[in-house]
Every structure is written in structure tokens, then in C-alpha cells.
Design an enzyme around this catalytic site. Structure first.
Site, short mmCIF file in Angstrom:
data_model
loop_
_atom_site.label_atom_id
_atom_site.label_comp_id
_atom_site.label_asym_id
_atom_site.label_seq_id
_atom_site.Cartn_x
_atom_site.Cartn_y
_atom_site.Cartn_z
CB ILE A 109 -2.66 -2.64 -10.96
CG1 ILE A 109 -1.86 -2.43 -12.72
CG2 ILE A 109 -1.97 -2.36 -10.03
CD1 ILE A 109 -1.78 -1.59 -12.89
CB CYS A 110 0.92 -5.82 -10.57
SG CYS A 110 2.32 -6.11 -11.35
CG HIS A 111 3.14 -9.15 -7.30
ND1 HIS A 111 4.07 -8.68 -8.88
CD2 HIS A 111 3.68 -10.23 -7.59
CE1 HIS A 111 4.56 -9.13 -10.01
NE2 HIS A 111 4.51 -10.79 -9.04
CB SER A 158 -4.76 -3.69 -15.09
OG SER A 158 -5.74 -3.08 -15.57
#
Length: 179
Positions: A109-111, A158
């Protein structure tokens, strides 16, 4: 519910986005599975609310001593500093590469996509991430998509903490859980 599974959460020693660790962790345990925290040094992991220190969590083990065979899935939480440090650790990169190659679920998720990029595991894949990583994903041969959750093979991704409900749903689905 399916048989209980064991899920590794891999982090660096600091810079982990708190909710991107604690909410998937709670979902995994709430579904009757076991969550274990692996870190680069095996010590204490510092969690953050974006750039503000939040809490600390003790790691269950060191990634250098972990085996993909011991886990049914891998979760890579974000935070900017966390995946940036992970991608500089050869043991972490090898663990991620081997985990993706195993065919078992890997959720980022994310970075966290930075670690997947360093492990050369986004090539030919659709990947969601924080928007600033889209060029990195494209340069690594992946297709960046702006969707709350993307499942491409065994890879679940995500964009950010707002996507956690969908991220957790797909993670649990990959583990054979419905709750």
C-alpha cells in the site's frame, strides 16, 4: 473460515505509516490468522502518523533470518521512509522478490511499491500506489493505475490509507477469509 494462515508484515525500523500496519494487522488477526512483524534489524519499529511519531512496536524477527516458506502472505505497509529504507536492504529486497515469485499473496500500500520496484516485481503488472510513484512504476515496466485496490496475479496494491477497507478485503480474500 479457511484454515488459519500466517502473514508476514515487513518494515524498516522507522517511518512506517501506522494505520497501514495496524489496520491490515487487525484485519488479519480478526479473521483468525497470525500476524508477525519482520524488520531489517529485528528490533523496535517506529510507527508514524504521516510525519509525526506515533508509537513503537517490537518486531518478531529479522528479515534476514526469515523464510518465505514460513508464511502464507506478505504485507508491505507504506510511509515514505519505510519503503525507501527497505529498498536499500538486500535481505528485504530478496525476501520480497522470493515472496512474489512464490505465488503467495503480496499486498503493498501507498509508497510500499518502491520495495516492489527495487525487487523488479512490477514489470508487466498493474499497480496502484501513492501518485508520486507512478513514474517509478512505469519506468520499472509496470502500469500505474489510480484505483482503490488492484489485484494482478498474486499482487494486491492500493493508493493510500483511505483505501484500507478495500485493501484489507482483498488481502483477506486472498487468504481465503470472508470476514
Amino acid at each position: 473460515m479457511a484454515d488459519a494462515r500466517k502473514v508476514a508484515f515487513l518494515t524498516a525500523s522507522e517511518g512506517v505509516e501506522r494505520v497501514e500496519l495496524t489496520e491490515p494487522w487487525a484485519a488479519v488477526e480478526g479473521a483468525g490468522h497470525t500476524a508477525e512483524l519482520l524488520s531489517v534489524d529485528g528490533g523496535t519499529v517506529k510507527l508514524f502518523n504521516h510525519l509525526d511519531a506515533a508509537e513503537e512496536k517490537s518486531a518478531d524477527g529479522k528479515v534476514a533470518e526469515a523464510s518465505v516458506d514460513d508464511y502464507d502472505a506478505l504485507v508491505l505497509p507504506g510511509g515514505v521512509a519505510n519503503p525507501d529504507a527497505l529498498r536499500m536492504d538486500s535481505d528485504a529486497v530478496a525476501f520480497v522478490r522470493d515472496f512474489v515469485a512464490s505465488g503467495k499473496p503480496v499486498a503493498a500500500i501507498c509508497h510500499a511499491a518502491w520495495t516492489l520496484i527495487e525487487a523488479d516485481q512490477v514489470r508487466g503488472k498493474r499497480v496502484a500506489s501513492w501518485p508520486s510513484l507512478q513514474t517509478d512504476i512505469r519506468n520499472a515496466g509496470g502500469e500505474w493505475v489510480d484505483e482503490e485496490v488492484v489485484v494482478d496475479g498474486n499482487l494486491i496494491s492500493s493508493r493510500n490509507p483511505d483505501d484500507l477497507p478495500a485493501f484489507n478485503r482483498e488481502l483477506l480474500s486472498a487468504l481465503g477469509s470472508t470476514s
